[in-house]
Design a protein around this motif. Sequence first.
Motif, PDB file in Angstrom:
ATOM      1  N   ILE A   7       0.827  -1.208   0.000  1.00 13.21           N
ATOM      2  CA  ILE A   7       0.000   0.000   0.000  1.00 13.21           C
ATOM      3  C   ILE A   7       0.861   1.257   0.000  1.00 13.21           C
ATOM      4  N   LEU A   8       1.932   1.238   0.790  1.00 12.77           N
ATOM      5  CA  LEU A   8       2.798   2.412   0.874  1.00 12.77           C
ATOM      6  C   LEU A   8       3.331   2.785  -0.498  1.00 12.77           C
ATOM      7  N   ALA A   9       3.849   1.812  -1.248  1.00 13.79           N
ATOM      8  CA  ALA A   9       4.418   2.090  -2.571  1.00 13.79           C
ATOM      9  C   ALA A   9       3.365   2.663  -3.511  1.00 13.79           C
ATOM     10  N   LYS A  10       2.193   2.036  -3.535  1.00 11.34           N
ATOM     11  CA  LYS A  10       1.130   2.473  -4.455  1.00 11.34           C
ATOM     12  C   LYS A  10       0.622   3.863  -4.106  1.00 11.34           C
ATOM     13  N   ARG A  11       0.387   4.102  -2.814  1.00 12.67           N
ATOM     14  CA  ARG A  11      -0.177   5.399  -2.423  1.00 12.67           C
ATOM     15  C   ARG A  11       0.822   6.528  -2.575  1.00 12.67           C
ATOM     16  N   LEU A  12       2.088   6.236  -2.338  1.00  9.25           N
ATOM     17  CA  LEU A  12       3.103   7.268  -2.482  1.00  9.25           C
ATOM     18  C   LEU A  12       3.180   7.743  -3.931  1.00  9.25           C
ATOM     19  N   GLU A  13       3.223   6.809  -4.866  1.00  9.95           N
ATOM     20  CA  GLU A  13       3.292   7.198  -6.276  1.00  9.95           C
ATOM     21  C   GLU A  13       2.001   7.890  -6.711  1.00  9.95           C
ATOM     22  N   GLU A  14       0.875   7.356  -6.266  1.00 16.89           N
ATOM     23  CA  GLU A  14      -0.425   7.905  -6.655  1.00 16.89           C
ATOM     24  C   GLU A  14      -0.591   9.346  -6.184  1.00 16.89           C
ATOM     25  N   ILE A  15      -0.325   9.603  -4.904  1.00 16.58           N
ATOM     26  CA  ILE A  15      -0.551  10.942  -4.358  1.00 16.58           C
ATOM     27  C   ILE A  15       0.471  11.929  -4.903  1.00 16.58           C
ATOM     28  N   ARG A  16       1.695  11.442  -5.183  1.00 10.17           N
ATOM     29  CA  ARG A  16       2.709  12.327  -5.773  1.00 10.17           C
ATOM     30  C   ARG A  16       2.255  12.812  -7.147  1.00 10.17           C
ATOM     31  N   LYS A  17       1.706  11.898  -7.954  1.00  9.15           N
ATOM     32  CA  LYS A  17       1.245  12.265  -9.289  1.00  9.15           C
ATOM     33  C   LYS A  17       0.022  13.174  -9.218  1.00  9.15           C
ATOM     34  N   ILE A  18      -0.878  12.900  -8.277  1.00 10.17           N
ATOM     35  CA  ILE A  18      -2.069  13.749  -8.117  1.00 10.17           C
ATOM     36  C   ILE A  18      -1.650  15.178  -7.763  1.00 10.17           C
ATOM     37  N   LYS A  19      -0.614  15.299  -6.934  1.00  9.73           N
ATOM     38  CA  LYS A  19      -0.140  16.629  -6.525  1.00  9.73           C
ATOM     39  C   LYS A  19       0.707  17.291  -7.612  1.00  9.73           C
ATOM     40  N   GLY A  20       1.056  16.525  -8.654  1.00  7.25           N
ATOM     41  CA  GLY A  20       1.852  17.085  -9.740  1.00  7.25           C
ATOM     42  C   GLY A  20       3.289  17.356  -9.355  1.00  7.25           C
ATOM     43  N   ILE A  21       3.829  16.523  -8.472  1.00  7.67           N
ATOM     44  CA  ILE A  21       5.208  16.695  -8.002  1.00  7.67           C
ATOM     45  C   ILE A  21       6.080  15.601  -8.617  1.00  7.67           C
ATOM     46  N   SER A  22       7.168  15.983  -9.232  1.00  5.67           N
ATOM     47  CA  SER A  22       8.078  15.000  -9.809  1.00  5.67           C
ATOM     48  C   SER A  22       8.870  14.301  -8.706  1.00  5.67           C
ATOM     49  N   ARG A  23       9.436  13.150  -9.040  1.00  4.08           N
ATOM     50  CA  ARG A  23      10.292  12.454  -8.070  1.00  4.08           C
ATOM     51  C   ARG A  23      11.460  13.348  -7.661  1.00  4.08           C
ATOM     52  N   GLU A  24      12.021  14.047  -8.657  1.00  9.72           N
ATOM     53  CA  GLU A  24      13.177  14.897  -8.376  1.00  9.72           C
ATOM     54  C   GLU A  24      12.824  16.015  -7.384  1.00  9.72           C
ATOM     55  N   LYS A  25      11.657  16.637  -7.599  1.00 10.91           N
ATOM     56  CA  LYS A  25      11.253  17.736  -6.712  1.00 10.91           C
ATOM     57  C   LYS A  25      10.938  17.216  -5.315  1.00 10.91           C
ATOM     58  N   LEU A  26      10.254  16.063  -5.238  1.00 12.98           N
ATOM     59  CA  LEU A  26       9.938  15.493  -3.928  1.00 12.98           C
ATOM     60  C   LEU A  26      11.216  15.130  -3.184  1.00 12.98           C
ATOM     61  N   ALA A  27      12.143  14.518  -3.897  1.00 13.83           N
ATOM     62  CA  ALA A  27      13.412  14.136  -3.270  1.00 13.83           C
ATOM     63  C   ALA A  27      14.154  15.360  -2.742  1.00 13.83           C
ATOM     64  N   GLN A  28      14.134  16.447  -3.528  1.00 11.87           N
ATOM     65  CA  GLN A  28      14.817  17.673  -3.121  1.00 11.87           C
ATOM     66  C   GLN A  28      14.190  18.250  -1.849  1.00 11.87           C
ATOM     67  N   GLN A  29      12.861  18.254  -1.784  1.00  8.06           N
ATOM     68  CA  GLN A  29      12.188  18.847  -0.637  1.00  8.06           C
ATOM     69  C   GLN A  29      12.317  17.982   0.618  1.00  8.06           C
ATOM     70  N   VAL A  30      12.411  16.657   0.418  1.00 12.74           N
ATOM     71  CA  VAL A  30      12.552  15.756   1.567  1.00 12.74           C
ATOM     72  C   VAL A  30      14.018  15.602   1.965  1.00 12.74           C
ATOM     73  N   GLU A  31      14.925  16.057   1.062  1.00 14.84           N
ATOM     74  CA  GLU A  31      16.369  15.993   1.280  1.00 14.84           C
ATOM     75  C   GLU A  31      16.879  14.552   1.263  1.00 14.84           C
ATOM     76  N   ILE A  32      16.424  13.802   0.257  1.00 14.63           N
ATOM     77  CA  ILE A  32      16.937  12.464  -0.007  1.00 14.63           C
ATOM     78  C   ILE A  32      17.196  12.351  -1.499  1.00 14.63           C
ATOM     79  N   SER A  33      17.673  11.199  -1.955  1.00 21.25           N
ATOM     80  CA  SER A  33      17.979  11.031  -3.372  1.00 21.25           C
ATOM     81  C   SER A  33      16.733  10.667  -4.169  1.00 21.25           C
ATOM     82  N   THR A  34      16.756  11.000  -5.461  1.00 19.22           N
ATOM     83  CA  THR A  34      15.668  10.611  -6.362  1.00 19.22           C
ATOM     84  C   THR A  34      15.567   9.088  -6.450  1.00 19.22           C
TER      85      THR A  34
END
Length: 213
Positions: A7-34
């Motif tokens: 569930i974690l994997a599916k919901r993380l990708e789903e909500i990220r796409k709904i919010k229109g946030i790229s993996r790169e941008k999310l990684a930058q804001q969370v301060e981890i790698s893409t």
Amino acid sequence: MISEDNILAKRLEEIRKIKGISREKLAQQVEISTVSIYNYEHGLQDPSAGTLARIAAVLDVSVDYLLGNTNKPERDSSKGITFLPSKRVPLIRSISPADTYESISKSKETFAIPEFFDVDFALKVSTDEMEPVVKPNDVILVKMNLKAEKGDIIIVVVDDKVLLREFHYYDRLIVLRSPNPKYPEIEMQGHQYRPLGVVISKYEELKKQDLLK
């Protein structure tokens, strides 16, 4: 392919796409790698509790929603911090070449980790073998009997010595590496080699963030 029960994997990708946030941008804001975001979304790796809390904050959803504990993504501001259910695993401070799951499981010390982490024990690191990636006094979470993939940090017995190294292989040759220049890489040809476990995560101090209950 992500398993249906991740569930974690599916919901993380789903909500990220709904919010229109790229993996790169999310990684930058969370301060981890893409790469870490990719691994979380494909069920290849679990985020630490601290990282999960930061991801939830950036995506403006609750940790409980990402974990599948609720179907309501809204964060409850009245609760303040979202707490993660915890469990305790054996904590050890050193490993001998003869150690097995049975001997490690008898450790009198235990360590609290998020309940969803599938690990066998926690190890308080006493060497600088993997510095600066893993430093002395860091606590790492280890899964035994797990096949190592290229780039994984593993605990391994080499010629009756227990080492903490990064796992690589080239043309069927296993190579163990350390980011610390004090330790040269080791080619496994001609050495006795026995893996003890794969490091799943480097523990982030949950007590500082009050994320465990």
